[in-house]
Design a protein around this motif. Sequence first.
Motif, PDB file in Angstrom:
ATOM      1  N   ALA A 101       0.840  -1.202   0.114  1.00 13.97           N
ATOM      2  CA  ALA A 101      -0.120  -0.021   0.163  1.00 13.97           C
ATOM      3  C   ALA A 101       0.966   1.248   0.008  1.00 13.97           C
ATOM      4  CB  ALA A 101      -0.780  -0.135   1.208  1.00 13.97           C
ATOM      5  N   GLY A 104       2.772   1.641  -3.313  1.00 11.22           N
ATOM      6  CA  GLY A 104       1.574   2.214  -4.195  1.00 11.22           C
ATOM      7  C   GLY A 104       1.415   3.687  -4.335  1.00 11.22           C
ATOM      8  N   VAL A 105       1.332   4.266  -2.977  1.00 11.75           N
ATOM      9  CA  VAL A 105       0.869   5.644  -2.743  1.00 11.75           C
ATOM     10  C   VAL A 105       2.296   6.316  -3.135  1.00 11.75           C
ATOM     11  CG1 VAL A 105       0.416   7.437  -1.157  1.00 11.75           C
ATOM     12  CG2 VAL A 105      -0.807   5.139  -0.893  1.00 11.75           C
ATOM     13  N   GLU A 107       4.439   5.549  -5.399  1.00 12.76           N
ATOM     14  CA  GLU A 107       4.330   5.607  -6.836  1.00 12.76           C
ATOM     15  C   GLU A 107       3.390   6.589  -7.355  1.00 12.76           C
ATOM     16  OE1 GLU A 107       4.858   2.233 -10.395  1.00 12.76           O
ATOM     17  OE2 GLU A 107       3.216   2.047  -8.850  1.00 12.76           O
ATOM     18  N   LEU A 108       2.297   6.608  -6.900  1.00  7.07           N
ATOM     19  CA  LEU A 108       1.434   7.460  -7.169  1.00  7.07           C
ATOM     20  C   LEU A 108       1.835   9.210  -7.045  1.00  7.07           C
ATOM     21  CD1 LEU A 108      -1.937   5.669  -6.522  1.00  7.07           C
ATOM     22  CD2 LEU A 108      -0.889   6.024  -8.659  1.00  7.07           C
ATOM     23  N   LEU A 109       2.148   9.307  -5.911  1.00 15.11           N
ATOM     24  CA  LEU A 109       2.681  10.691  -5.549  1.00 15.11           C
ATOM     25  C   LEU A 109       3.859  11.183  -6.502  1.00 15.11           C
ATOM     26  CD1 LEU A 109       3.216  10.916  -1.650  1.00 15.11           C
ATOM     27  CD2 LEU A 109       1.870  12.224  -3.027  1.00 15.11           C
ATOM     28  N   ILE A 111       4.121  10.444  -9.690  1.00 12.97           N
ATOM     29  CA  ILE A 111       3.839  10.263 -11.327  1.00 12.97           C
ATOM     30  C   ILE A 111       3.611  11.705 -11.704  1.00 12.97           C
ATOM     31  CG2 ILE A 111       2.601   8.294 -11.219  1.00 12.97           C
ATOM     32  CD1 ILE A 111       0.001   9.290 -11.948  1.00 12.97           C
ATOM     33  N   ASN A 112       3.032  12.639 -10.865  1.00 11.95           N
ATOM     34  CA  ASN A 112       2.912  14.086 -11.337  1.00 11.95           C
ATOM     35  C   ASN A 112       4.006  14.851 -10.793  1.00 11.95           C
ATOM     36  OD1 ASN A 112       0.937  14.185 -13.361  1.00 11.95           O
ATOM     37  ND2 ASN A 112      -0.703  13.769 -11.696  1.00 11.95           N
ATOM     38  N   SER A 140       9.658   3.823 -11.807  1.00 17.31           N
ATOM     39  CA  SER A 140       8.214   4.156 -11.777  1.00 17.31           C
ATOM     40  C   SER A 140       7.740   3.410 -13.027  1.00 17.31           C
ATOM     41  CB  SER A 140       8.080   5.512 -12.162  1.00 17.31           C
ATOM     42  OG  SER A 140       6.560   5.904 -12.524  1.00 17.31           O
ATOM     43  N   ARG A 141       6.370   3.081 -12.967  1.00 16.70           N
ATOM     44  CA  ARG A 141       5.855   2.218 -13.966  1.00 16.70           C
ATOM     45  C   ARG A 141       5.048   3.343 -15.025  1.00 16.70           C
ATOM     46  NH1 ARG A 141       2.531  -2.105 -11.285  1.00 16.70           N
ATOM     47  NH2 ARG A 141       2.243  -0.176  -9.852  1.00 16.70           N
ATOM     48  N   PHE A 142       5.000   4.616 -14.491  1.00 16.57           N
ATOM     49  CA  PHE A 142       4.357   5.496 -15.025  1.00 16.57           C
ATOM     50  C   PHE A 142       4.988   5.807 -16.333  1.00 16.57           C
ATOM     51  CE2 PHE A 142       2.977  10.203 -15.683  1.00 16.57           C
ATOM     52  CZ  PHE A 142       1.848   9.824 -16.031  1.00 16.57           C
TER      53      PHE A 142
END
Lengths: 814, 442
Positions: A101, A104-105, A107-109, A111-112, A140-142
């Motif tokens: 978790a 995941g957070v 990685e999301l933080l 991406i932008n 990153s997978r982004f």
Amino acid sequence: MTTTPERTATDLVTVTIDGVSVDVPKDTLVIRAAEQVGVQIPRFCDHPLLAPVGACRQCLVDVPDAGNGRALPKPQASCTLPVADGMVVNTQLTSGVADKAQQGVMELLLINHPLDCPVCDKGGECPLQNQAMSNGRGDSRFEGVKRTFPKPIHLSPQVLLDRERCIVCQRCTRFAEEVAGDPFISLVERGARQQIGIAEDAPFLSYFAGNTIQICPVGALTSEAYRFRSRPFDLVSSPGVAEHDACGAAIRVDHRRGKVMRRLSGDDPEVNEEWISDKDRFAFRYLTATDRLPYPQVRGDDGVLHPASWPEAFAVAARGLATARAAGGVGVLTGGRLTFEDAYAYSVFARVALGTNDVDFRARPHSDEETGFLGAHVAASGPVAGRRGVTYGDLEGARTVVLVGLEPEDEAGTIFLRLRKASRKGTTVLSVAPYLTRGADKVRALLVPTAPGEEGAVLRGLADRAEELAGSALGDQDVVLVGERLATSPGALTAAAELAAATGARLAWVPRRAGDRGAVEAGCLPTLLPGGRPVADASARVDAAAAWGVGSLPETPGRDAAAIAAAAAAGELAGLVVGGVDPDDTTDPATTRAALAAASFVVSLELRASEVTEHADVVLPIAPVTDKAGSFVTWEGRVRPFDAVFTVPGSLPDLRVLAGIAEELGTPLGFRTVDEARDQIEALGTWDGERPAAPVPAPAAPPAAHPASGGVVLALSTWRQLLDGGSLQDGDDALTQTRRPAVARLGQTAYDALGAPAEVTLHGDRGTLTLPVEVVRTMVDGVVWVPARSVGRGLLADLAGPGARLRVTAGGAL
Amino acid sequence: MTIPPLTPVLTDNWDAERSWTLASYEERGGYDALDTAFAMTPDEVIAAVKDSGLRGRGGAGFPTGMKWGFIPQDNPNPKYLVVNADESEPGTCKDIPLMMASPHTLVEGVILAAYAIRANHAFIYVRGEVLHVVRRLQRAVQEAYLAGHLGANIHGSGYQLDLVVHAGAGAYICGEETALLDSLEGRRGQPRLRPPFPAVAGLYASPTVINNVESIASVPAIIRNGADWFSSLGTEKSKGFVIYSLSGHVTRPGQYEAPLGITLRELIDLAGGVREGHRLKFWTPGGSSTPLLTDEHLDMPLDYEAVGAAGSMLGTRALQIFDETVSVVRCVLRWTEFYKHESCGKCTPCREGTWWLVQTLTRIDEGKGEPGDIEKLLDLCDNILGRSFCALGDGATSPITSAIKYFRSEFEDGMTTPSRELFPHERSTAYAGQLAGKGVGA
Ligand SMILES: Cc1cc2nc3c(=O)[nH]c(=O)nc-3n(C[C@H](O)[C@H](O)[C@H](O)COP(=O)(O)O)c2cc1C
Ligand code: SF4
Ligand code: SF4
Ligand code: FES
């Protein structure tokens, strides 16, 4: 607060975190309970001094047992989850679910996020960077398009925002709203375009705005002062104590190659917690001002100052002072910015080397009543004297805090923040003042409407009215804080002391400058020797004389600062020793100027060239706070020692300079270093004899209004705004731009009587001043408020003396 | 195929002449339930609603009477009732028609509910875009005041209630009850941290009940006809009647009122069948936030339990019907774009996750998907579901994970072929037949 053992036991709950059992107080958040067992859960929005929001979701943990035997269905934000007895928590260290978790957070933080760490001020000290390393994926997978924003926007003249770096954790907005009470920044827009913004034409003007830069967990907020100036890993950090007020805020001084690059708040739960004012943060460029005095100077026969060596300057100063001492005496004006140790040196120097009690630290309006009050109620109180004083913690725990002649937001920022915190928890604040200021409103103060000069009368009635006003009678849980400007309100300080004595409320005097409280302890007053010893008390003099190795000390109380200036101007005093005093700060600037001109011998101990330099016969540059060790004594009486940040061989503290002159005079002070001075202070100790009784003040005659005709006559209320024309604020243009504009505040009655003018002209006995008008609903009739030092040379020089009544006319001056 | 006899309750008067007027409503016994209720104690009203088995119609299905019972009556603050009329869930279209056709049903329900929880102030928070509904509600409230159904001493009972119709600004998140409260208080609409729960510290930090329009509008009938009557309808654990909104590829889209437990097959029959010449491909039981289902589930009873057992949620009973002409990838992309647009931005998983999901889905929709994209979508959904601050983020993952579950091969096709080639969009439109005649999109 006292807690019985039983209560302590029931208030603790046992939780198991990563298999380790720990007892923590109930209501503790899981994220903090984990800290107790040494587990650091990654976090962004969480801040121990802000209310939890649970926004970033970085701190997710797994809770297989909520304390009731049942698991919580999904990962929980540990920063919002209070512990429960028997709860089991598995963090990223022991739970795959929590770890995934969090990853995941993270990685999301990112991406932008621009990932521009190499050019970001925060790189190297960035919670996002650090925690991405410790709790994130390596890559990153982004593969998509990042959201971008045009480059930075100014939230205020000082604070910039790079929106693409912001992770919208809301720390800044929560600080502004909860802590500072200045909610001028807010979330705007939504989704991925959500950002921090300001209202049009309403910038983030807060005296505490800089704290947001420090608590921003990324590099989104930067200051004009520091942006792109340095990298954290190039800096050396030294702890310090803020020199701009009597609050003693802990600061961190970050420097590079002998130059201060920035200042941050230190972390001191008992004093400033983690916050400082923008003045404490940004006002340090005076240290590198081009008018810093580089070396000692001696005025030659040609009337011009010439560079001199230290020994030569000591010798010339000693010769001149010896002559002046013989020719009528020397007065010592120390100003309010000295360290405790330096103030002590002036005190000893006056008595031992100059044989006088003509010494006063008060470079501001003062009175005999105040002199008596300081001796009777302030000196030798608080921790500095080994006694219990009123503390920040007491403010937080008080039922009622009465403010008299004190505007904490302007004059004592740390008190302001603590009062705000207290008021949010239920403390009632009463403000005895002519109007409800914005600052008072932010501490939810109730106004006790009081015209300047009426404070004494109001305080005399307050014991009876407190219950009606504040909901409870005053008692020993309550605190009365009096500001230094009460000195100009006859009877007020006496009434405050009587109020405290009658109700049991605790009394504290809050001066404005960092050195003021220490100067009282050091005896930089005509009636006091160090440690609160009354000059008039023979055994007190014997004490001090013994410690200083002299036979006797001058017996008669000396002149106060105003009297010293008057005597020098009249030729009664031949010499002056001046330690960083700006004539415009003094009770009567014209007299002070006349004194400097008239005195036959003037020794100036100064940081930067000033008006005093122009009159000085010997100019002795002294070390700024960064170059010396010392202590400030806070309004609480708390001693705040600090070490030198830089080692600069030729930069001498006042006490070393005074010691040098004293030795040339043949009357050594017995110390040359800060440590030696501290030893002597300690050996001398605090006076435990009888305290001098405060003299009962004579009723003062009401001042006459300026004779010009027309307009209305109003009593002048004034104090200095936090950011104003003070010389220690020089050099940071962005800081200057965050000053509050100078206005004249009028009540509705006066405003209407003047015909609703946009501007008024104030006529005083020292000049006139034209200012824009602001109408204040709560203003007591018959009062006008003007900032003391925000325009020109300040009111004392340009308008009128303390306690004046002004004639106020509509429109500009003709 | 037999269609069970339907006895409309909520929609019963929708076809009456000027059904939205007070006169029309009163003609059919409107506002009589007030007198019945005022003869009971507030606690008895709560008990009746509890006994009826009424569950919230706003999506989560929480028992309404139990929610009312949570209001701490010893709390010294005022109590508030707030009606959630923000209806914005894609496919959901029941509250707005109800308020258009019979606003007095809602107003009567508000009075009953407010009386039960001892509130003297109630609010209807209406989605801002539906100005016609706002006006109609405002007029209904005005009529109710003039007739003595609202205001001081209602029907001589001594009970007082003031009702305010408040228009929101049109944000999906403001339908989430705590964001709604912030918005109603004049703040930025973002979900609040819980606890404290609204029942304890809701509107203006006071005890507050928030209910969906349909939940509240169901109360007059319960008071009028009794709890037993209500609980005799529906299934064992899902009592009563509800409005199903059918949209998409059915012959007669619209609102169909039926007891809980009816099947989709029956509802589609009522709606005249799937679009002529086509067959059902997939559907949502309760709006886009509920995992989609397929023709396997045509005979599943539409109640909370059965839909839950099938891996979805009954939600708002927004039955969006898609036939075989529709690309599930494209449909899911559109929904995901909605969530990205409506994400309030408060929490990382939803704010950033929807941004990313849209980009990956767009690629697949354009036939430019890359190996691993499907796994990545699923993993992203795993990192959002249950990690977000509120249910909006969770809901955003539902269409994606369920679509991949049932139609994975369509996502695989997206590695090579654009959806518009596999499923020409024109064929899904209402004018597809005319276009086909002209040789377009065949
Ligand atoms: C993103 C989101 C949007 C929602 N929108 C609505 C809505 O438009 N109308 C509604 O009644 N409930 C909506 N809800 C559910 C409410 O939060 C709440 O559960 C409901 O109003 C409670 O009423 P009920 O118990 O009568 O169903 C929404 C929930 C979420 C998470
Ligand atoms: S500017 Fe910094 S502190 Fe403020 S929300 Fe953004 S990341 Fe958080
Ligand atoms: S899941 Fe988070 S970002 Fe999305 S709507 Fe809820 S609170 Fe806002
Ligand atoms: S630190 Fe817990 S949600 Fe942000």
